[in-house]
Design a protein around this motif. Sequence first.
Motif, PDB file in Angstrom:
ATOM      1  N   TYR A  91       0.854  -1.187   0.000  1.00  0.00           N
ATOM      2  CA  TYR A  91       0.000   0.000   0.000  1.00  0.00           C
ATOM      3  C   TYR A  91       0.889   1.236   0.000  1.00  0.00           C
ATOM      4  O   TYR A  91       1.798   1.360   0.825  1.00  0.00           O
ATOM      5  CB  TYR A  91      -0.909  -0.004   1.231  1.00  0.00           C
ATOM      6  CG  TYR A  91      -2.057   0.964   1.130  1.00  0.00           C
ATOM      7  CD1 TYR A  91      -3.169   0.675   0.347  1.00  0.00           C
ATOM      8  CD2 TYR A  91      -2.025   2.182   1.788  1.00  0.00           C
ATOM      9  CE1 TYR A  91      -4.228   1.558   0.246  1.00  0.00           C
ATOM     10  CE2 TYR A  91      -3.075   3.078   1.699  1.00  0.00           C
ATOM     11  CZ  TYR A  91      -4.177   2.761   0.919  1.00  0.00           C
ATOM     12  OH  TYR A  91      -5.228   3.645   0.818  1.00  0.00           O
TER      13      TYR A  91
ATOM     14  N   LEU B 141      -6.788  -0.037   4.327  1.00  0.00           N
ATOM     15  CA  LEU B 141      -5.834  -0.742   5.188  1.00  0.00           C
ATOM     16  C   LEU B 141      -6.488  -1.943   5.856  1.00  0.00           C
ATOM     17  O   LEU B 141      -5.946  -3.055   5.822  1.00  0.00           O
ATOM     18  CB  LEU B 141      -5.256   0.211   6.239  1.00  0.00           C
ATOM     19  CG  LEU B 141      -4.334   1.311   5.706  1.00  0.00           C
ATOM     20  CD1 LEU B 141      -3.981   2.293   6.812  1.00  0.00           C
ATOM     21  CD2 LEU B 141      -3.090   0.727   5.078  1.00  0.00           C
TER      22      LEU B 141
ATOM     23  N   HIS C 107      -4.539  -4.616   4.080  1.00  0.00           N
ATOM     24  CA  HIS C 107      -3.155  -4.233   4.383  1.00  0.00           C
ATOM     25  C   HIS C 107      -2.955  -4.030   5.879  1.00  0.00           C
ATOM     26  O   HIS C 107      -2.317  -3.058   6.306  1.00  0.00           O
ATOM     27  CB  HIS C 107      -2.789  -2.947   3.626  1.00  0.00           C
ATOM     28  CG  HIS C 107      -2.981  -3.050   2.153  1.00  0.00           C
ATOM     29  ND1 HIS C 107      -2.054  -3.625   1.327  1.00  0.00           N
ATOM     30  CD2 HIS C 107      -4.020  -2.683   1.364  1.00  0.00           C
ATOM     31  CE1 HIS C 107      -2.495  -3.592   0.076  1.00  0.00           C
ATOM     32  NE2 HIS C 107      -3.685  -3.032   0.082  1.00  0.00           N
TER      33      HIS C 107
ATOM     34  N   VAL D 197       3.372  -0.772   4.166  1.00  0.00           N
ATOM     35  CA  VAL D 197       2.839   0.530   3.782  1.00  0.00           C
ATOM     36  C   VAL D 197       4.028   1.472   3.594  1.00  0.00           C
ATOM     37  O   VAL D 197       4.906   1.558   4.453  1.00  0.00           O
ATOM     38  CB  VAL D 197       1.871   1.099   4.851  1.00  0.00           C
ATOM     39  CG1 VAL D 197       1.450   2.513   4.498  1.00  0.00           C
ATOM     40  CG2 VAL D 197       0.647   0.198   4.995  1.00  0.00           C
TER      41      VAL D 197
ATOM     42  N   CYS E   4      -1.164   8.915   5.950  1.00  0.00           N
ATOM     43  CA  CYS E   4      -0.926   7.594   6.533  1.00  0.00           C
ATOM     44  C   CYS E   4      -0.992   7.654   8.054  1.00  0.00           C
ATOM     45  O   CYS E   4      -1.743   6.898   8.689  1.00  0.00           O
ATOM     46  CB  CYS E   4       0.432   7.067   6.077  1.00  0.00           C
ATOM     47  SG  CYS E   4       0.892   5.490   6.791  1.00  0.00           S
TER      48      CYS E   4
END
Length: 183
Positions: A6, A55, A59, A66, A76
């Motif tokens: 990601y 996420l 992820h 990430v 993020c």
Amino acid sequence: MLKPLYFLPGRGARLNGRLGAELTARGYQVAGRSLHDGFESLDFQAQLSMIRDDLIAGHFEPSSIVVAHSYGSHLCLSSLMGLPPFPGTLALVSPAYRQIQVGFSTYRVPGARQLAKAIDQNSFPKPLGRVGVVSGNDDWQVPVQGVIALESALGAQITFVKSQHELPAADVQQLLNALNIKA
């Protein structure tokens, strides 16, 4: 089969830009969000909600990776602030997450005070996996003290390089290698 990763690039950058191309060349299937294709027109909270959903959906495991650059690091970290501790590997490149002013130059990001407070007070949900940060020591958008605060708040390995905001590819590649983000 490509491994999933990601990615949140900075303003103006795309998923398939310089860093995205490097990640793809390393054997990763790059997914994520960039400030294009309608995502930039969403308000900040809607952007965070989409990233959190991404996420959680695919992820958020110990094997997850990430990578975030510049303003993408702010997105993020702001997204992760609303989740349990991230279990995977996190790589931050030139993490512009604070509001700063140097002379007549100002860098403002939404939610900067809340995020900086959580990091400065060590109330950010500390990631469980490996965390690495690379930043330029002459980057006015990413003050050295702000990056140093990430060391204890995130358990991050910090690397400063002699650069401004756009880091040389070799320095970013060194961070990726150190975090074992390689083919």
